[in-house]
Design a protein around this motif. Sequence first.
Motif, PDB file in Angstrom:
ATOM      1  N   ASN A 174       0.841  -1.215   0.000  1.00  0.00           N
ATOM      2  CA  ASN A 174       0.000   0.000   0.000  1.00  0.00           C
ATOM      3  C   ASN A 174       0.868   1.255   0.000  1.00  0.00           C
ATOM      4  O   ASN A 174       0.630   2.205   0.751  1.00  0.00           O
ATOM      5  N   TRP A 194      -7.288  12.519  -2.601  1.00  0.00           N
ATOM      6  CA  TRP A 194      -7.347  12.255  -4.036  1.00  0.00           C
ATOM      7  C   TRP A 194      -8.268  13.241  -4.730  1.00  0.00           C
ATOM      8  O   TRP A 194      -9.346  13.571  -4.240  1.00  0.00           O
ATOM      9  N   ILE A 221      -5.284   1.583  -1.190  1.00  0.00           N
ATOM     10  CA  ILE A 221      -5.524   2.272  -2.458  1.00  0.00           C
ATOM     11  C   ILE A 221      -6.382   1.380  -3.346  1.00  0.00           C
ATOM     12  O   ILE A 221      -6.123   0.190  -3.488  1.00  0.00           O
ATOM     13  N   THR A 225      -7.492   2.783  -9.334  1.00  0.00           N
ATOM     14  CA  THR A 225      -6.922   4.129  -9.427  1.00  0.00           C
ATOM     15  C   THR A 225      -5.951   4.200 -10.598  1.00  0.00           C
ATOM     16  O   THR A 225      -4.960   3.459 -10.639  1.00  0.00           O
TER      17      THR A 225
END
Length: 274
Positions: A174, A194, A221, A225
Amino acid sequence: MSRVWFKDEAETVATFWRVLRADGVTLGFTTHDRDLWFDGVLHRASPGMIPSSIRRSADLEPDSAEVRGAITHESIAAKDLIAGRFDGAQVRIGLVDWKTMENAVIYAGAIGALTEEDGGFSAELISRKAELQRDAVPRTSPACRAAFCGPGCNLNPQRYTHEVTLASFDAFSNAATFAQALDPANCAGGMLRWLDGPQTGIAMGIMAGDGAGGLLLDIPIDARTPLGARAMLREGCDHTLNTCAARFSNAANFRGEPFLPGNDLLVRYPGPVR
């Protein structure tokens, strides 16, 4: 003159509740059978979501409230509850006349504990009167009590906030690596929010560097993404006097007592004078 609600046997009254999330999204719901627009917010018809109990008192004890409902509306999804999008969100509950749109807020607070079970959810609401239980006088501490770039610290947040773009991330550790040159030591203890991707608006804490130029984050995450996603990064501070003086030249605003003797000084056994 304020309206007296439920003074007649039959009234055109419905309950509404409004959620103001930390990421800037505002959601409105009503127990009426159709959507209602008032106060600049569209309140979606959701009869299954109602405040199960609201207790208000005239003293300083925090009021209590709870909301239960079914996760049926697209605005409230189980994945968003798990991702923390509703953590700490502000809540307003009130009454609205669905003919005249006259309304009144009867409860104001924030979302505390959230539980999800069998396709439904339960939200514990924290009254704003709970703020009265905070200590009026701050307790002493060796570390700085002020939030970094917040009141008391008085540093300019723009100076330590950067827009970064995602270069790569390791799902196993991560850790995220960004295209911009960053000092992991300065970023530790900071925050990343974000601006693009499936976690837009979600803030993540930066725990440390991964030793390879990446930053370890405290929230997983999302694998969807995309590379190149933008984020706002706020540097961190370890709240020590040395860092405040050497890195920020801000020792005059240090909100701590690093040289104050602790309780152990009172119980030390006296020794001979030499």
